[in-house]
Design an enzyme around this catalytic site. Structure first.
Site, PDB file in Angstrom:
ATOM      1  N   CYS A 200      -2.857   7.803  -8.495  1.00  0.00           N
ATOM      2  CA  CYS A 200      -1.348   8.256  -8.117  1.00  0.00           C
ATOM      3  C   CYS A 200      -1.157   9.226  -6.830  1.00  0.00           C
ATOM      4  O   CYS A 200      -0.312   9.054  -6.073  1.00  0.00           O
ATOM      5  CB  CYS A 200      -1.122   9.249  -9.613  1.00  0.00           C
ATOM      6  SG  CYS A 200      -0.622   8.721 -11.164  1.00  0.00           S
TER       7      CYS A 200
ATOM      8  N   CYS B   8      -8.537   4.756   5.672  1.00  0.00           N
ATOM      9  CA  CYS B   8      -7.609   5.514   3.855  1.00  0.00           C
ATOM     10  C   CYS B   8      -7.514   6.746   3.942  1.00  0.00           C
ATOM     11  O   CYS B   8      -7.410   7.269   5.361  1.00  0.00           O
ATOM     12  CB  CYS B   8      -7.479   4.167   3.391  1.00  0.00           C
ATOM     13  SG  CYS B   8      -9.018   4.585   2.403  1.00  0.00           S
TER      14      CYS B   8
END
Length: 392
Positions: A197, A350
């Site tokens: 999430c 990232c």
């Protein structure tokens, strides 16, 4: 299938409790006996986050006598979009303590037991042993398998839920009466295949939808009413506003609850789920740079190609100056490889360094030897180089 009540009734309800739970007491299927069972029940919530928040609040309101909370994290501002048991004034506090205070405000008759620690192999059996039912609100595969295995080994049922973006799932796993989590998912997905999430996002209200299903199932199990989701997987699509069910059968070859189990004790769950693949670990070895090193490269005008492998929504929140967005999946599909230069140093990044390490392994195997990735990702960059930027 209907199952017998999980707990025996408490001796009595006080006058105040009768007033408080009057809307339960006039439901024939619950009544005085059912409410006494709830009072006598001991339920453990693993996590006080997105799913744990509504679960704890409604379990408390329903009159579950003892609530345990396993939680080691602290409240962050980014939690407040969905973790409704916490508030603005709780930022920086222990989630376990914040959740306890909210529970006591909802229902002072509930006893709250805090386990302000990370659930692991060393404590899970002892913690679970003190409860009738487990409600799993975890958000990572290693802990999900740990919860499942401990519950099966102890013969306890648990209510499972999962959320991602607009989609949710819920089920009840109880090896004595049906399948366990390993019957549904015998193996964890490859590292990086399923975003968390934190990486992919979640609609805040989805937590309430799935969390309330978990509490409903818990109440049914404790009181022995209705047909619990044993052997059934409930799948919810919030965008289409649809619910569908998938039957889950007990796997006779299940490694844990099958006829000839090979998992008879707790295992190394981080290794089983592979926080990062062996290929990514090998690729990152000696090919990881720090935020300060990247900043020096930029300040020295080195000829590098800085590639952000996150998703567009993440890139819009915060990005490193000069970074080009090429999502990880384009590398996995091979589409991005033809865009890669052979005469420039490629620097990948990232959010935290996991996805970029996976992409680095792809580049290395494709022959792009002059490529590295940023350890700590954009979070590390913001903390060390641009602290004024937002993080997520």
């Amino acid at each position: 299938m209907s199952l017998p009540p999980l707990v025996e009734p408490a001796a009595e309800l006080t006058v105040d409790e009768v007033r408080r739970y009057s809307r339960h007491l006039i439901i024939p299927d619950v009544g005085m006996a059912g409410q006494k069972r709830l009072k006598n029940a001991k339920v453990l919530c693993v996590g006080a986050g997105g799913l744990g928040s509504p679960a704890l609040m409604y379990l408390a309101a329903a009159g579950v006598g003892t609530l345990g909370i396993v939680e080691f994290d602290t409240v962050d501002e980014s939690n407040l979009q969905r973790q409704i048991i916490h508030g603005q004034s709780d930022i920086g506090r222990s989630k376990a303590e914040s959740a306890r205070d909210s529970v006591k405000e909802i229902n002072p008759y509930v006893e709250v037991i805090l386990h302000n620690e990370r659930l692991d192999n060393d404590n899970v059996m002892e913690i679970f042993a003190g409860y009738d039912l487990i409600v799993d609100g975890t958000d990572n595969f290693a802990t999900r398998y740990l919860v499942n295995d401990a519950a099966v080994l102890l013969g306890k049922p648990y209510v499972w839920g999962s959320i991602y973006r607009f989609d949710g799932q819920a089920s009840v796993f109880w090896a004595d009466h049906g399948p366990c989590y390993r019957c549904l998912y015998p193996e964890a997905p490859p590292p990086g295949m399923v975003p968390s999430c934190a990486e992919g996002g979640v609609l805040g209200v989805l937590c309430a939808s799935i969390g309330s299903i978990q509490v409903t199932e818990a109440i049914k199990l404790l009181t022995g009413v209705g047909e619990p989701l044993v052997g059934r997987l409930m799948i919810y699509d919030a965008l289409e506003m649809t619910y569908r069910q998938v039957k889950v059968r007990k796997d006779p070859d299940c490694a844990l609850c099958g006829e000839n189990p090979t998992v008879t004790e707790l295992i190394d769950y981080e290794a089983f789920c592979g926080a990062i693949s062996e290929e990514a670990q090998e690729a990152a070895l000696g090919n990881t740079i720090t935020s300060k090193q990247l900043k020096e490269m930029q300040d020295n005008d080195e000829d590098i190609l800085l590639i952000d492998v996150r998703e567009p929504g993440e890139y819009e929140i915060v990005s490193i100056p000069g970074a080009v967005l090429i999502p990880k999946n384009e590398f996995l599909m091979g589409n991005a490889l033809e865009k890669m230069p052979q005469d420039r140093k490629i620097v990948l990044h990232c959010k935290t360094g996991v996805r970029s390490a996976e992409v680095l392994a792809v580049l290395k195997s494709a022959g792009f030897a002059n490529s590295v990735h940023l350890g700590g990702g954009v979070i590390g960059w913001v903390n060390q180089i641009e602290p004024a930027k937002p993080v997520y």
